[in-house]
Design an enzyme around this catalytic site. Structure first.
Site, PDB file in Angstrom:
ATOM      1  N   ASN A 286       1.590  -0.036   5.586  1.00  0.00           N
ATOM      2  CA  ASN A 286       2.112  -0.556   4.324  1.00  0.00           C
ATOM      3  C   ASN A 286       3.005  -1.743   4.646  1.00  0.00           C
ATOM      4  O   ASN A 286       3.982  -1.597   5.388  1.00  0.00           O
ATOM      5  CB  ASN A 286       2.919   0.541   3.613  1.00  0.00           C
ATOM      6  CG  ASN A 286       3.697   0.013   2.419  1.00  0.00           C
ATOM      7  OD1 ASN A 286       3.285  -0.945   1.770  1.00  0.00           O
ATOM      8  ND2 ASN A 286       4.821   0.634   2.126  1.00  0.00           N
TER       9      ASN A 286
ATOM     10  N   CYS B 255       0.824  -1.196   0.000  1.00  0.00           N
ATOM     11  CA  CYS B 255       0.000   0.000   0.000  1.00  0.00           C
ATOM     12  C   CYS B 255       0.866   1.256   0.000  1.00  0.00           C
ATOM     13  O   CYS B 255       2.085   1.194   0.036  1.00  0.00           O
ATOM     14  CB  CYS B 255      -0.900   0.015   1.236  1.00  0.00           C
ATOM     15  SG  CYS B 255      -1.880  -1.484   1.439  1.00  0.00           S
TER      16      CYS B 255
ATOM     17  N   ILE C 126      14.616 -11.621 -16.787  1.00  0.00           N
ATOM     18  CA  ILE C 126      14.966 -10.699 -17.861  1.00  0.00           C
ATOM     19  C   ILE C 126      16.250 -11.187 -18.517  1.00  0.00           C
ATOM     20  O   ILE C 126      17.182 -11.644 -17.840  1.00  0.00           O
ATOM     21  CB  ILE C 126      15.164  -9.273 -17.296  1.00  0.00           C
ATOM     22  CG1 ILE C 126      13.814  -8.677 -16.899  1.00  0.00           C
ATOM     23  CG2 ILE C 126      15.863  -8.378 -18.292  1.00  0.00           C
ATOM     24  CD1 ILE C 126      12.870  -8.410 -18.046  1.00  0.00           C
TER      25      ILE C 126
END
Length: 644
Positions: free
Chosen positions: A75, A2, A291
């Site tokens: 959070n 959050c 990646i």
């Protein structure tokens, strides 16, 4: 995961501007696109943006206790919330939700500011206790989740998950801190607790902060530190077994979620270890993402595929090419202050790739700091051994002279770059380590900055950051000491910052089981020789993982998650780099010696020197100025950049 914001009137109980609070909250929409709420009462305002992970139906914030006298915005994740909830229920507390957030308000009621000692997880929260008239802020032990704050001239205390929310307040002063600029061009990031703005600070990891009405000085309190207290003697086989058990337990703890979950998989030891443990704990195949690079010198994709094949994961891969340079302005707006780790490019891309399939991922971050995985640790111990052979009275002038006269050879293998070694040996231990981790040396920064900017530093030097932490280090063992320095600076200021912003830009939650504080405490107590043994970093970790991963993964040379900047800047991007660095934005700051910048560009692009790290740092600073500091008011840049 959050975003949180808050306003607190330190001078009284004036009404909070709900529109101002709402604007600040909305800047963090990317951190919590699912829901957003604000709460105000005289003197206090709290805001929250929610990314629903746990208790999706009833975990809305701001969240209150039974009589609404305590309210929190939070959070992160409290992984042991179920055990704490059971304990608090037995103590007479009543719960209305099934969320980990509600544990915080009841833990505060029961244990006050010591509540953080009970939490196992990653967290940053702001809590208002009306009865005691206290605003309480806290950040997790390793700094996985961010928390910024500032005191405005009008006596308003403001805080948020990201700097952009503070910047959204109309009374926030955007004057830059010259000390932060010195730090940035030394480290490539701005270490805690400083920010690029004089008025704003970061709450350091493992710290809390109590704010009261009428308070003048704010003094954060440290509630935890990495202990580095050696365990009782154990056989190597016992350590391997215990390490595997603790790793599996930490990974299992981090699997708690009500939404789709996956993992980053680079092909390195740490992420591969996490995926191996996940595969043994989950019923479904693990979703893995990685990646690749077109340049084979930077491409680990085949190793990631090797692990994916072994554990039958659902593996997804994306290639990064040099046109990703176009991301630079996007990155500047994500990080809110200058940030020069170029691996932010692939990190941003892998987060985007992961978010297309899952909402939560586990990463292998923290393994290098915990278990001595960086090559620089091996070089540091070698240099420390040489330093111990001569007194400083002989060593400093001798190697200082050799360092001055020996030619620089960036093109040569590390073992033959004697100039760097001589310069390191002329320094003390902290100076030597600073020399190995800094992106520019003291002499180069002397050439980089103008005389007027150097005067504004008033003698401040970036090495003071490391010296301060070295003085607080609980151990004098040379390896443990530099691990400690990295945990306090590079890990939180670079690695965790990079991952938090890149992931939250895509509303993706990243969890780091190797930074579970119980695991970190235990690993810190292992003998240093089990971490770095005969030049082999992560020695005991690799031995413990031999049943789970092939030797090609465990014992190959470390590659790192980086991009080929040096060749990019000499190739198709050369003119773009030159235009940005020699353009009006950096010129008008009055910070930089433009003659040196042009000389540096010429030498790099001719292949005579490798200045890629500094060039990237300058590019990111220039983009910060355009996109963050001035933004829509960029036409005013000629009036000065507010360095004071």
């Amino acid at each position: 995961m959050c975003g949180i914001v808050g306003l607190f009137d330190m001078r009284g109980k004036n009404e909070i501007d709900r529109q101002q609070l709402g604007r600040m909250n909305q800047t963090q929409l990317h951190r919590g696109p699912d829901e957003g709420e604000i709460y105000t009462e005289p003197g206090v305002g709290l805001g929250h943006r929610r990314l629903s992970i746990m208790d999706v139906s009833t975990g809305q914030q701001p969240l209150f206790n039974e009589d609404a006298s305590v309210v929190v915005v939070f959070n992160g994740e409290i992984y042991n919330f179920r055990e704490l909830k059971e304990e608090l229920l037995l103590l007479g507390h009543r719960f209305r939700t099934h969320s980990d957030t509600e544990v915080i308000v009841h833990a505060w009621e029961e244990w006050g500011e010591h509540c953080v000692d009970y939490f196992r997880g990653m967290f940053a929260f702001g809590l208002w206790d009306r009865n005691q008239e206290i605003l309480f802020l806290a950040r997790d032990r390793l700094g996985i989740k961010p928390l910024y704050y500032a005191v405005l001239e009008n006596g308003l205390f403001i805080f948020s998950s990201e700097l952009k929310a503070l910047l959204a307040h109309s009374d926030f002063d955007r004057t830059m801190d010259p000390y932060a600029i010195e730090d940035y061009f030394a480290y490539g990031y701005i270490p805690e607790p400083r920010t690029v703005f004089k008025q704003a600070l970061k709450l350091s990891p493992a710290h809390t902060l109590k704010v009261k009405c009428g308070q003048v000085l704010l003094k954060p309190h440290q509630y935890w530190d990495v202990p580095f207290v050696l365990h009782d003697s154990m056989a190597v086989e016992e350590v391997q077994e215990e390490l595997t058990i603790r790793l599996r337990e930490a990974v299992n703890l981090h699997l708690m979620t009500e939404v789709p979950l996956g993992a980053f998989l680079s092909g390195g030891v740490d992420s591969s270890a996490v995926v191996a443990m996940m595969s043994g704990l989950m019923k479904e195949p693990v979703n893995t993402c990685s990646i690749s690079f077109g340049d084979p010198a930077f491409n680990e994709s085949r190793y990631a595929q090797m692990v994916a094949d072994r554990y039958h994961t659902r593996h997804h891969m994306e290639q990064v090419e040099q046109d990703d340079f176009d991301l630079i302005d996007k990155l500047a707006s994500i990080y809110d202050e200058p940030f020069a780790d170029s691996s932010a490019i692939p990190t941003y891309r892998v987060c985007k790739l992961a978010r297309e399939r899952v909402t939560v991922v586990l990463s292998g971050d923290g393994g290098d700091e915990n278990l001595a995985g960086y090559r620089r640790y091996r070089w540091h111990l070698y240099e420390e051994h040489l330093r111990s052979l001569l007194s400083s009275g002989i060593r400093k002038p001798l190697f200082g002279l050799l360092g001055n006269i020996y030619p620089k050879a960036d093109w040569a293998p590390r073992a033959f770059r004697a100039k760097a070694t001589f310069e390191a040996l002329a320094r003390d231990s902290v100076e030597g380590y600073f020399h190995s981790v800094s992106i520019t040396g003291d002499k180069m920064r002397q050439r980089l900055f103008t005389n007027s900017f150097k005067h504004s530093l008033q003698g401040y030097q970036a090495i003071m950051v490391l010296r301060d932490y070295a003085n607080k280090c609980p151990t004098q063992d040379p390896l443990s000491r530099v691990q400690y320095l990295d945990m306090k600076t590079y890990l939180v200021g670079d690695i965790l910052t990079k991952v938090d912003r890149a992931s939250m830009a895509h509303a993706l939650e990243v969890r780091v089981p190797l930074l579970d504080h119980k695991l970190v405490e235990w690993i810190s107590g292992l003998p240093p020789a089990l971490k770095l043994n005969g030049g082999e970093g992560k020695y005991i970790f690799k031995k413990a993982l031999e049943p789970y991963l092939p030797n090609d993964i465990l014992y190959r040379d470390k590659m790192g998650f980086s991009v080929p900047l040096a060749s990019w800047f000499r190739g198709a991007l050369s003119q773009r780099v030159r235009k940005a660095i020699l353009g009006p934005v950096l010129t008008e700051t009055g910070i930089f010696n433009m003659i040196f910048l042009e000389e540096m560009l010429d030498q790099h692009q001719s292949g005579r020197r490798d200045y890629s790290a500094l060039l990237w740092a300058l590019l990111m600073f220039e983009s910060f100025l355009r996109n963050v500091l001035y933004g829509d008011n960029m036409l005013d840049y000629g009036k000065g950049f507010g360095v004071a």
